[in-house]
Enzyme design. Sequence first.
Site, PDB file in Angstrom:
ATOM      1  N   HIS A  99       0.860  -1.187   0.000  1.00  0.00           N
ATOM      2  CA  HIS A  99       0.000   0.000   0.000  1.00  0.00           C
ATOM      3  C   HIS A  99       0.893   1.233   0.000  1.00  0.00           C
ATOM      4  O   HIS A  99       1.915   1.240   0.684  1.00  0.00           O
ATOM      5  CB  HIS A  99      -0.800   0.107   1.305  1.00  0.00           C
ATOM      6  CG  HIS A  99      -1.733  -1.010   1.589  1.00  0.00           C
ATOM      7  ND1 HIS A  99      -3.091  -0.819   1.663  1.00  0.00           N
ATOM      8  CD2 HIS A  99      -1.519  -2.316   1.882  1.00  0.00           C
ATOM      9  CE1 HIS A  99      -3.671  -1.971   1.994  1.00  0.00           C
ATOM     10  NE2 HIS A  99      -2.739  -2.897   2.119  1.00  0.00           N
TER      11      HIS A  99
ATOM     12  N   ARG B 177       4.937  -4.509  -5.358  1.00  0.00           N
ATOM     13  CA  ARG B 177       6.123  -3.936  -4.724  1.00  0.00           C
ATOM     14  C   ARG B 177       7.300  -3.775  -5.709  1.00  0.00           C
ATOM     15  O   ARG B 177       8.021  -2.777  -5.683  1.00  0.00           O
ATOM     16  CB  ARG B 177       6.506  -4.871  -3.578  1.00  0.00           C
ATOM     17  CG  ARG B 177       7.427  -4.310  -2.590  1.00  0.00           C
ATOM     18  CD  ARG B 177       7.811  -5.395  -1.593  1.00  0.00           C
ATOM     19  NE  ARG B 177       8.919  -4.900  -0.845  1.00  0.00           N
ATOM     20  CZ  ARG B 177       8.849  -4.487   0.408  1.00  0.00           C
ATOM     21  NH1 ARG B 177       7.750  -4.569   1.081  1.00  0.00           N
ATOM     22  NH2 ARG B 177       9.910  -4.002   1.016  1.00  0.00           N
TER      23      ARG B 177
ATOM     24  N   TYR C  92      -5.769  -7.269  -1.756  1.00  0.00           N
ATOM     25  CA  TYR C  92      -5.941  -6.096  -2.622  1.00  0.00           C
ATOM     26  C   TYR C  92      -5.386  -6.312  -4.024  1.00  0.00           C
ATOM     27  O   TYR C  92      -4.594  -7.221  -4.261  1.00  0.00           O
ATOM     28  CB  TYR C  92      -5.327  -4.844  -1.995  1.00  0.00           C
ATOM     29  CG  TYR C  92      -3.887  -4.946  -1.535  1.00  0.00           C
ATOM     30  CD1 TYR C  92      -3.587  -5.300  -0.229  1.00  0.00           C
ATOM     31  CD2 TYR C  92      -2.832  -4.657  -2.391  1.00  0.00           C
ATOM     32  CE1 TYR C  92      -2.277  -5.359   0.224  1.00  0.00           C
ATOM     33  CE2 TYR C  92      -1.520  -4.708  -1.952  1.00  0.00           C
ATOM     34  CZ  TYR C  92      -1.251  -5.064  -0.642  1.00  0.00           C
ATOM     35  OH  TYR C  92       0.053  -5.132  -0.201  1.00  0.00           O
TER      36      TYR C  92
END
Length: 382
Positions: free
Chosen positions: A47, A108, A215
């Site tokens: 996130h 990431r 997510y």
Amino acid sequence: MQPGSRIAVVGAGLGGVAAAALLQKAGFAVDVYEQAPAFSRLGAGIHMGPNVLKIFRRIGIEDALVAISSKPDFWFSRDGETGDYLSRIPLGDYAVKEYGAPYLTVHRGDLHALQVSALQPGTLHFDKRLTAIVDDRSGVDLTFADGTRARADIAVGADGINSRIRETLLGEEKPNYSGWVGHRALLDKDVLRKTGFDFEACVKWWTHDRHMMVYDTTADGREYYYVTGVPHPAWDFDGAFVPSSREEMREAFAGYHPIVQTLIDATTEVTKWPLLNRNPLPLWSEGRLVLLGDACHPMKPHMAQGAAMAIEDGAMLARCLTETGLSDHSTAFRLYEANRRERASRVQAVSNANTWLRTQEDPAWVFGYDIFEAPLRGESEV
Ligand code: FAD
């Protein structure tokens, strides 16, 4: 090392690369030394909140990151068993309006590659594992595992939870195993869609002692990711992570909602990571050495702000060094700690407690923060 280089950043993780890019933008000559031979797209999401997006705006990568990331309208928290909604935290347009930047979830590796692209060419050196560092009061000598050496005016320890620079300052000490592990898996969303369930863009499934955060990691919604927190008595494995399995996931999440069971059924590969932390360090810098990110204040990842704190550290360090100049690095380091310790420690405590956004709370103190606009606190105010 490039001619005239003055700052050595050790570790090209999310924090080190952000610090280096901002220091370079401020006009400092910076070299980054990374132990890995190269970076690859390892299976994990992350996130990135509006507090970090404001930093990426300065670095010049905000728009490119927004283009490749998912932009969830809400963070949902749901009861792991019944599926009842525990909170609906508005993000999307609300985040842009209220906090000054979007809230994103992304792969990431894609984020990291974008951050690396913002460094000046030729300043990131791979295969440079720091083995020794000596501050001789007129500068810093760095020695690497390949036998090469470098010299700089100051060194930034952005070398993660097992930081060699932290060890130089404070002695050898293993991180604490928290008693929890995190499982990580990337899933194919097209496969999931065929099951007929609604897979929300950003949702955390909770029961009292464990959770699964799920997510999207791409703008086109083709990749879905979960990361868990599950109690596990001891970390008695070698290495940073080990393979896990669907069977282990089914056992850990027995009784969870059918959507979670569907995610487990669709899992092809899943890894298991120890969740580690450290007690707050007695110092963040000494002489010409300064720490940031996980080298300084590692935390359980449950607030999704560990990397955010590393990146904020890098931004504050760049701001303080710009304020004082490199010749007065001692003042810059004290200012840096004075302006970071309280916030990073608060985030570390909330993250370790795993309470963030479980119920309908106001996240403005985290997301609304703008590190470049916040008044700089003097050393005497601490
Ligand atoms: P690192 O990312 O660990 O980078 C350190 C770098 O230094 C590495 O590249 C390493 O190779 C290099 N290095 C180490 N030793 C040496 C040496 N001796 N010489 C040279 N180089 C060296 N954070 C978030 O903000 N959002 C999330 O959603 C999130 N999810 C997470 C999920 C899990 C399961 C975990 C475990 C963590 C999560 N985090 C998240 C936390 C986040 O990953 C870390 O806080 C963050 O990566 C710290 O960044 P860093 O740059 O300080 O250290």
